[in-house]
Write a protein that holds these residues in place. Sequence first.
Motif, PDB file in Angstrom:
ATOM      1  N   ASN A   1      -0.604   0.072  -6.352  1.00  0.00           N
ATOM      2  CA  ASN A   1      -1.633   0.214  -5.236  1.00  0.00           C
ATOM      3  C   ASN A   1      -2.639   1.225  -5.254  1.00  0.00           C
ATOM      4  O   ASN A   1      -3.832   1.020  -5.442  1.00  0.00           O
ATOM      5  CB  ASN A   1      -1.087   0.056  -4.077  1.00  0.00           C
TER       6      ASN A   1
ATOM      7  N   ILE B   1      -8.185  -6.881  -3.539  1.00  0.00           N
ATOM      8  CA  ILE B   1      -6.634  -6.688  -4.040  1.00  0.00           C
ATOM      9  C   ILE B   1      -6.018  -7.612  -3.182  1.00  0.00           C
ATOM     10  O   ILE B   1      -5.986  -7.555  -1.880  1.00  0.00           O
ATOM     11  CB  ILE B   1      -6.572  -5.209  -3.556  1.00  0.00           C
TER      12      ILE B   1
ATOM     13  N   HIS C   1      -2.083  -7.878  -2.468  1.00  0.00           N
ATOM     14  CA  HIS C   1      -1.013  -6.907  -2.573  1.00  0.00           C
ATOM     15  C   HIS C   1       0.398  -7.650  -1.868  1.00  0.00           C
ATOM     16  O   HIS C   1       0.199  -8.527  -1.302  1.00  0.00           O
ATOM     17  CB  HIS C   1      -1.074  -5.522  -2.101  1.00  0.00           C
TER      18      HIS C   1
ATOM     19  N   LYS D   1     -11.186  -0.152  -7.650  1.00  0.00           N
ATOM     20  CA  LYS D   1     -11.823  -0.688  -6.694  1.00  0.00           C
ATOM     21  C   LYS D   1     -13.028   0.247  -6.325  1.00  0.00           C
ATOM     22  O   LYS D   1     -14.173  -0.202  -6.495  1.00  0.00           O
ATOM     23  CB  LYS D   1     -11.124  -1.213  -5.357  1.00  0.00           C
ATOM     24  N   GLU D   2     -12.730   1.284  -5.856  1.00  0.00           N
ATOM     25  CA  GLU D   2     -13.742   2.392  -5.245  1.00  0.00           C
ATOM     26  C   GLU D   2     -14.392   2.687  -6.686  1.00  0.00           C
ATOM     27  O   GLU D   2     -15.821   2.680  -6.429  1.00  0.00           O
ATOM     28  CB  GLU D   2     -12.874   3.503  -5.032  1.00  0.00           C
TER      29      GLU D   2
ATOM     30  N   GLU E   1      -6.481   0.373  -6.071  1.00  0.00           N
ATOM     31  CA  GLU E   1      -7.424   0.870  -4.846  1.00  0.00           C
ATOM     32  C   GLU E   1      -8.547   2.219  -5.659  1.00  0.00           C
ATOM     33  O   GLU E   1      -9.589   1.955  -5.142  1.00  0.00           O
ATOM     34  CB  GLU E   1      -6.923   1.654  -3.888  1.00  0.00           C
ATOM     35  N   LYS E   2      -7.914   2.921  -6.548  1.00  0.00           N
ATOM     36  CA  LYS E   2      -9.012   3.764  -7.135  1.00  0.00           C
ATOM     37  C   LYS E   2      -9.930   2.902  -8.120  1.00  0.00           C
ATOM     38  O   LYS E   2     -11.248   3.180  -8.186  1.00  0.00           O
ATOM     39  CB  LYS E   2      -8.203   4.627  -8.008  1.00  0.00           C
TER      40      LYS E   2
ATOM     41  N   PRO F   1       0.753  -1.145   0.067  1.00  0.00           N
ATOM     42  CA  PRO F   1      -0.011   0.048  -0.120  1.00  0.00           C
ATOM     43  C   PRO F   1       0.766   1.286   0.067  1.00  0.00           C
ATOM     44  O   PRO F   1       1.801   1.054   0.455  1.00  0.00           O
ATOM     45  CB  PRO F   1      -0.900   0.030   1.419  1.00  0.00           C
TER      46      PRO F   1
END
Length: 326
Positions: free
Chosen positions: A40, A62, A64, A47-48, A44-45, A35
Amino acid sequence: MKKIIFSLLVLLFSCMAGTPVLAARVIKLGVVTKPGSAQNIVAEKFKELLESRSGGRYTVQIFHSKSIGNETEILQQIQMNTIQMGVVTVGPFDTFDPIVRVINYPFLFRDNAQADEILDGPLGRIILDDLESVGFKGLCFSENGFRNLTNNKRPVRTADDVRGLKIRVMASPLHKAIWQALGANPTPMPWPIYTELEQGVIDGQENPLWVMVVYKFYEIQKYMTLTRHVYSAHIDVASLMWWNTLSPDDQAMIQEAMREAARFGRRDNRARNAARLALLKEKGMIVEEHPDLASFRAKVAGLKEMKLYREPKVHSLLLKMLEATQ
Ligand code: EAX
């Protein structure tokens, strides 16, 4: 017949992965880094964006920090659809499809704007499309960034200063060839490499600025040279086997969410570079900001004639890229 065999394979692998083809709503996405890393931030973006836009029909899980293996292993799992997606550095793609070598040709891109223009345009499209031949749906490019050299032996200003340094490189024949041409002693090694640097198994490594900060390389590397020798992209990919089971609407939604996440990642990464450079100096790294890049260029000039680039599809794209950039 081919189609039938393909469908059976899809079914087989999906069952093996424990994800029934039609009900598959959990997307497993792999990144090798931890992270805070460029990969990452994109993951993460994505996923959001996807979870909110799909109204919860999709969940992105995710994996990682090497929890499902190194980048080569992540790509193998995507090919088999045991995981569905990945944000993976171009380097290790090299052994799957040599066409990606074109992106990592040394000193190809002048700056960020040129990298974006080419990778998001028709030449980048050729690479993304070609990945289908090895089982990947290439969605788009995000960025790791321009790579810079660090080492623990001596300040490096000209290419001659590189001679004999033991440099860790990614699992990529091209990256090995680049450092050989520069006179170093390149050692391929999967990520991460902190311990090897700390113990002196290797003298140095090369990566974008964020890596030296996020992985605290300032603790174990004394010298940095802003070589920017390779523009390191990530390729944001899906398993082609999985992709072909999705509806066109869902494909479009996933494609768009990843494209936005990639743009977000590039902006985020670039906005932080000046502060990173300042921090690395503050932490005691000795930085050569204006190396003699002509001496580096001269040593790698012969690469385009090498066997690495000889396959016709690779060679013809390299020539187009050089024409568009140099
Ligand atoms: O971002 O292995 C590498 O050097 C890559 O740049 C890695 O993804 C760290």
